[in-house]
Design a protein around this motif. Structure first.
Motif, PDB file in Angstrom:
ATOM      1  N   THR A  10       7.211  -1.438 -13.899  1.00  0.00           N
ATOM      2  CA  THR A  10       6.445  -2.331 -13.903  1.00  0.00           C
ATOM      3  C   THR A  10       6.591  -3.261 -14.053  1.00  0.00           C
ATOM      4  N   HIS A  11       7.243  -3.162 -14.989  1.00  0.00           N
ATOM      5  CA  HIS A  11       7.776  -5.110 -15.462  1.00  0.00           C
ATOM      6  C   HIS A  11       9.016  -5.298 -14.974  1.00  0.00           C
ATOM      7  N   LYS A  12       9.708  -4.854 -14.221  1.00  0.00           N
ATOM      8  CA  LYS A  12      10.727  -4.747 -13.525  1.00  0.00           C
ATOM      9  C   LYS A  12      10.608  -5.092 -12.363  1.00  0.00           C
ATOM     10  N   GLU A  13       9.718  -5.181 -11.830  1.00  0.00           N
ATOM     11  CA  GLU A  13       9.170  -6.047 -10.575  1.00  0.00           C
ATOM     12  C   GLU A  13       8.899  -7.854 -10.834  1.00  0.00           C
ATOM     13  N   ASP A  14       9.160  -8.047  -9.246  1.00  0.00           N
ATOM     14  CA  ASP A  14       9.512  -9.202  -9.149  1.00  0.00           C
ATOM     15  C   ASP A  14       8.727  -9.958  -7.998  1.00  0.00           C
ATOM     16  N   ALA A  51      -0.006  11.610 -11.215  1.00  0.00           N
ATOM     17  CA  ALA A  51       1.140  10.487 -11.317  1.00  0.00           C
ATOM     18  C   ALA A  51       0.025   9.702 -12.109  1.00  0.00           C
ATOM     19  N   HIS A  52       0.625   9.446 -13.409  1.00  0.00           N
ATOM     20  CA  HIS A  52       0.253   8.025 -13.557  1.00  0.00           C
ATOM     21  C   HIS A  52      -0.006   6.744 -13.525  1.00  0.00           C
ATOM     22  N   ALA A  53      -0.706   6.451 -12.766  1.00  0.00           N
ATOM     23  CA  ALA A  53      -0.515   5.277 -11.845  1.00  0.00           C
ATOM     24  C   ALA A  53      -1.309   3.850 -11.988  1.00  0.00           C
ATOM     25  N   ARG A  54      -0.733   2.950 -11.486  1.00  0.00           N
ATOM     26  CA  ARG A  54      -1.637   1.017 -11.645  1.00  0.00           C
ATOM     27  C   ARG A  54      -2.409   1.108  -9.981  1.00  0.00           C
ATOM     28  N   HIS A  55      -3.435   1.196  -9.373  1.00  0.00           N
ATOM     29  CA  HIS A  55      -4.601   1.447  -8.789  1.00  0.00           C
ATOM     30  C   HIS A  55      -4.539   0.233  -8.183  1.00  0.00           C
ATOM     31  N   SER A  59     -10.141  -5.443  -2.497  1.00  0.00           N
ATOM     32  CA  SER A  59     -11.097  -5.669  -2.708  1.00  0.00           C
ATOM     33  C   SER A  59     -10.885  -6.550  -3.865  1.00  0.00           C
ATOM     34  N   GLN A  60      -9.266  -6.121  -4.141  1.00  0.00           N
ATOM     35  CA  GLN A  60      -9.382  -7.614  -5.755  1.00  0.00           C
ATOM     36  C   GLN A  60      -8.246  -8.455  -5.211  1.00  0.00           C
ATOM     37  N   HIS A  61      -8.183  -8.801  -3.429  1.00  0.00           N
ATOM     38  CA  HIS A  61      -7.647 -10.295  -3.295  1.00  0.00           C
ATOM     39  C   HIS A  61      -6.683 -10.178  -4.217  1.00  0.00           C
ATOM     40  N   SER A  62      -5.686 -10.567  -3.168  1.00  0.00           N
ATOM     41  CA  SER A  62      -3.649 -10.809  -3.501  1.00  0.00           C
ATOM     42  C   SER A  62      -3.673 -11.545  -2.622  1.00  0.00           C
ATOM     43  N   PRO A  63      -4.062 -12.898  -3.073  1.00  0.00           N
ATOM     44  CA  PRO A  63      -3.376 -13.596  -1.806  1.00  0.00           C
ATOM     45  C   PRO A  63      -2.047 -14.148  -1.334  1.00  0.00           C
ATOM     46  N   ASP A  64      -1.150 -13.429  -3.198  1.00  0.00           N
ATOM     47  CA  ASP A  64       0.264 -13.409  -2.962  1.00  0.00           C
ATOM     48  C   ASP A  64       1.099 -12.321  -3.438  1.00  0.00           C
ATOM     49  N   GLN A  70       0.515  -9.876 -11.261  1.00  0.00           N
ATOM     50  CA  GLN A  70      -0.227  -9.947 -12.560  1.00  0.00           C
ATOM     51  C   GLN A  70      -1.610  -9.421 -12.442  1.00  0.00           C
ATOM     52  N   VAL A  71      -1.767  -9.180 -11.990  1.00  0.00           N
ATOM     53  CA  VAL A  71      -3.100  -7.904 -10.577  1.00  0.00           C
ATOM     54  C   VAL A  71      -2.480  -6.503 -11.740  1.00  0.00           C
ATOM     55  N   LEU A  72      -1.767  -5.934 -10.636  1.00  0.00           N
ATOM     56  CA  LEU A  72      -0.802  -5.113 -10.978  1.00  0.00           C
ATOM     57  C   LEU A  72      -0.565  -4.839 -12.989  1.00  0.00           C
ATOM     58  N   ARG A  73       0.335  -5.958 -12.793  1.00  0.00           N
ATOM     59  CA  ARG A  73       1.058  -5.578 -14.716  1.00  0.00           C
ATOM     60  C   ARG A  73      -0.692  -5.623 -15.512  1.00  0.00           C
ATOM     61  N   ASN A  74      -2.227  -6.542 -15.327  1.00  0.00           N
ATOM     62  CA  ASN A  74      -2.824  -5.617 -15.993  1.00  0.00           C
ATOM     63  C   ASN A  74      -4.206  -4.837 -15.542  1.00  0.00           C
ATOM     64  N   THR A  75      -3.185  -3.744 -15.058  1.00  0.00           N
ATOM     65  CA  THR A  75      -3.633  -2.849 -14.292  1.00  0.00           C
ATOM     66  C   THR A  75      -3.738  -1.870 -15.068  1.00  0.00           C
ATOM     67  N   PRO A  76      -4.352  -1.235 -15.927  1.00  0.00           N
ATOM     68  CA  PRO A  76      -4.537   0.237 -16.807  1.00  0.00           C
ATOM     69  C   PRO A  76      -3.593   0.977 -15.881  1.00  0.00           C
ATOM     70  N   LYS A  77      -2.894   2.406 -16.057  1.00  0.00           N
ATOM     71  CA  LYS A  77      -2.718   3.449 -15.458  1.00  0.00           C
ATOM     72  C   LYS A  77      -4.005   4.565 -15.670  1.00  0.00           C
ATOM     73  N   LYS A  78      -3.732   5.080 -14.418  1.00  0.00           N
ATOM     74  CA  LYS A  78      -4.726   6.457 -14.468  1.00  0.00           C
ATOM     75  C   LYS A  78      -4.050   7.743 -14.201  1.00  0.00           C
ATOM     76  N   LEU A  79      -4.657   8.676 -13.853  1.00  0.00           N
ATOM     77  CA  LEU A  79      -4.007  10.001 -13.450  1.00  0.00           C
ATOM     78  C   LEU A  79      -4.672  10.629 -12.422  1.00  0.00           C
ATOM     79  N   TYR A  80      -3.852  10.391 -11.464  1.00  0.00           N
ATOM     80  CA  TYR A  80      -3.952  10.750  -9.645  1.00  0.00           C
ATOM     81  C   TYR A  80      -3.629  11.714  -9.501  1.00  0.00           C
ATOM     82  N   PRO A  81      -4.155  12.768  -8.161  1.00  0.00           N
ATOM     83  CA  PRO A  81      -3.384  13.429  -8.092  1.00  0.00           C
ATOM     84  C   PRO A  81      -3.119  13.059  -6.971  1.00  0.00           C
TER      85      PRO A  81
END
Length: 331
Positions: A10-14, A51-55, A59-64, A70-81
């Motif tokens: 995630t930290h390598k995304e731009d 997978a331990h994913a960031r979801h 509704s989290q309204h990312s305009p750009d 920023q939303v992605l990096r502040n979202t904790p990972k959770k295990l998803y089927p």
């Protein structure tokens, strides 16, 4: 739909990455987005495959794209089927992990293959991506669109090829991206040929290609979707990448600039020569690198520059891509 993007980390995304743009467009069209790093897969029980994913939700309204990152990096990972996911989109670059995490890309492809067996739509096809994990993949296509090429680790082979090609060739690694370790060899630096081959060969095989004079004017990154050019309002998803002065590489990571690409019948005919094989291989989203009348590379893992294509043409190519996914795999 839930669309999961498999990335390196995630930290390598731009903000300008094609993956970020596609994820933003998916959210804007009401889909949920998950980001999965190559180190985040899980196999066991409950879920069998996860997978331990960031979801991220619409509704989290990312305009750009900047907000989305920023939303992605502040979202904790959770295990998803993975069974809850509609599309698993492989958007990682194997070369980024080749040195420090050589296990990462092969593991990601193995987990993706398991997901495909469970009926999850995976793009691009993980079985074919395993075979296409380096630049030799181009050799599976029509010879008429390929530059003259040899693959070797022996500098004497390269020397002979150099002499056959009027003493001007390009050297690069079989497994590489972003323009790293790409060299022009001519009569002025032939004395460095052996050392250059040896340096590239430390990480595997070496590609020697004919030098195309048109390369002095850059190359064209041209996008295909399910074997067809992406076209919106008469504009093709493509950019003309122009290298910096005294630079042979047209990669954006190496400082190249972008401008509008002239797409003519010659280029469209070239794409037709590779489209059927790409569709058969399950290569849904692909970037071709074109110089003159040759395809220099077929980028099947994480082709970039879609963001730049949208900026140049003011065309919503990413929406066209997400809409095609919405129509399903038979579209």
């Amino acid at each position: 739909m839930k669309i999961a993007f498999v990335i390196n980390q995630t930290h390598k995304e731009d903000v300008n990455f094609t993956t970020t743009l596609l994820a933003l467009k998916a959210l804007q069209r009401g889909h949920e987005v998950l980001y999965i790093g190559l180190a985040d897969f899980y196999y066991g029980t409950d879920p069998l495959l996860g997978a331990h994913a960031r979801h991220v939700l619409p509704s989290q309204h990312s305009p750009d794209t900047a907000t989305l990152i920023q939303v992605l990096r502040n979202t904790p990972k959770k295990l998803y089927p993975l069974s809850d996911i509609d599309v698993l989109w492989l958007r990682f670059d194997p070369v980024l992990d080749m040195i420090n995490r050589p296990w990462a890309a092969p593991a990601g492809l193995q987990f993706a293959a398991l997901a495909k067996k469970q009926g999850i739509r995976v793009i691009n096809n993980p079985e074919t991506l395993t075979k296409a994990s380096n630049k030799l993949y181009l050799e599976n296509f029509d010879q008429s669109v390929q530059p003259q090429t040899i693959v070797t680790r022996n500098h004497l082979d390269v020397l002979q090829f150099f002499q056959e090609q009027n003493e001007k060739i390009i050297l690069k690694p079989v497994k590489g991206s972003g323009g790293k370790n790409v060299f022009l060899i001519n009569k002025d630096n032939i004395q460095n040929l052996k050392q250059t081959v040896e340096a590239i060969a430390r990480d595997g095989y070496v590609i020697a290609q004919e030098y195309l004079p048109e390369a002095a004017f850059g190359d064209i990154r041209f996008f295909l979707l399910n074997g067809k050019p992406i076209e919106v309002n008469g504009k093709y998803a493509a950019v003309h990448r122009v290298q910096q002065e005294n630079e042979i590489r047209s990669n954006l990571h190496q400082g190249a600039s972008v401008q509008e690409a002239l797409i003519d019948d010659r280029i469209l005919q070239m794409t037709q020569k590779v489209s059927a094989q790409l569709v058969e291989d399950g290569m849904y989203f692909v970037g071709l690198d074109i110089v003159g009348n040759k395809i220099m590379e077929i980028n099947v893992f994480s082709p970039g520059a879609l963001y730049h294509a949208e900026m140049i043409h003011q065309a919503d190519f990413s929406a066209a891509i997400i809409q095609d996914i919405e129509r399903g795999p038979t579209s």
